[in-house]
Design an enzyme around this catalytic site. Sequence first.
Site, short mmCIF file in Angstrom:
data_model
loop_
_atom_site.label_atom_id
_atom_site.label_comp_id
_atom_site.label_asym_id
_atom_site.label_seq_id
_atom_site.Cartn_x
_atom_site.Cartn_y
_atom_site.Cartn_z
CE LYS A 44 58.26 16.50 11.53
NZ LYS A 44 57.49 15.33 11.19
CD GLN A 67 54.07 16.43 10.36
OE1 GLN A 67 54.88 15.80 10.04
NE2 GLN A 67 53.97 16.22 12.14
CG ASP A 109 57.92 9.92 9.13
OD1 ASP A 109 58.46 10.03 10.84
OD2 ASP A 109 57.28 10.39 9.24
N1 GUN Z 1 53.40 13.28 14.17
C1 GUN Z 1 54.42 13.54 14.96
N2 GUN Z 1 55.51 12.52 14.64
C2 GUN Z 1 55.31 12.76 13.47
C3 GUN Z 1 56.13 12.17 13.14
O1 GUN Z 1 57.53 11.92 14.08
N3 GUN Z 1 56.77 11.92 11.64
C4 GUN Z 1 55.24 12.04 11.45
N4 GUN Z 1 55.02 11.83 9.74
N5 GUN Z 1 54.56 12.24 11.55
C5 GUN Z 1 54.34 12.44 12.97
#
Ligand code: GUN
Length: 295
Positions: free
Chosen positions: A53, A97, A120
């Site tokens: 990311k 995350q 998110d």
């Molecule tokens: N863990 C797996 N997919 C995601 C996501 O889209 N956002 C976040 N914050 N954690 C994740």
Amino acid sequence: MTGQKLDGILVANTVKDRIRISVEELGKEGIEPCLATILIGEDPASTSYVTSKQKDCADVGIHTKDHRLPQNFSQAELGELIELLNRDKTVHGILVQLPLPKQLDEFEVISKISPVKDVDGLTPFNSGLLASERALLKPCTPSGIMEILDFYKINVAGRHAVIINRSNLVGKPLYHLMLEKDATVTTCHSKTPDLKSFCLDADILVSAVGNRDKFTLTADMVKEDAVVIDVGTSRIAGRVSGDVDYPNVIEKASYVTPVPGGVGPMTRAMLLKNTITAASTSKEIVAHGRESTSP
Ligand code: GUN
């Protein structure tokens, strides 16, 4: 007839091209979009997702602030960090995350994020807006799925969409996005009896199980000409694989997303898009603040 691959890398690249233009336009207005990421612990999959990311942001010109914290980080400490980032005017998006270590309450943590920085789309505020078809910031995987369907001009209206997943990250928000586009939506999960009968009735089948040792979506579970979206990721002997038996399913379906190269790149592209949306909104919040405080 063999179906068509839905190429997430191709679609993500078109989204990223648009984002580069937005970054340039925001720059002209003195706004440098910035995403803060928070990773607790050293889970290898989460570490690799956050690193990707960060790289994606750099690739399109979005700034990042990288917070990597120890496994035993406390709820109070994390709350303080989020408060600090909420107040930081140079930060437009905050991503924590998931999953979090056991001592941390996910709902409490997510609820602390300012809804305008919630890239998110997971805060109670934004999930409420999503259910009312008013959300600006929507969860990345479901909006990536809708974007890929849109790119390939796959209409969901009036079709039966079956989603194998009920999580806050994927199944629940995707339910709302599909419904908003007039699909008839069924959510399936681990307690659904006779899952195969639901799958066989699906015009659009979204599989997000992510445990290839225990579950594979095989061709005998797929209706002729269905659209199959594979959200699962399992690591088997160091290789990433999805839920779907791709080589056989593509012989029966009309479209299938591969893993890797399908939904994953779209999820990452939607995070960039949400960060731009949050940065653009920050401009309006500042303008609105000035207006309302002027004499
Ligand atoms: N863990 C797996 N997919 C995601 C996501 O889209 N956002 C976040 N914050 N954690 C994740």
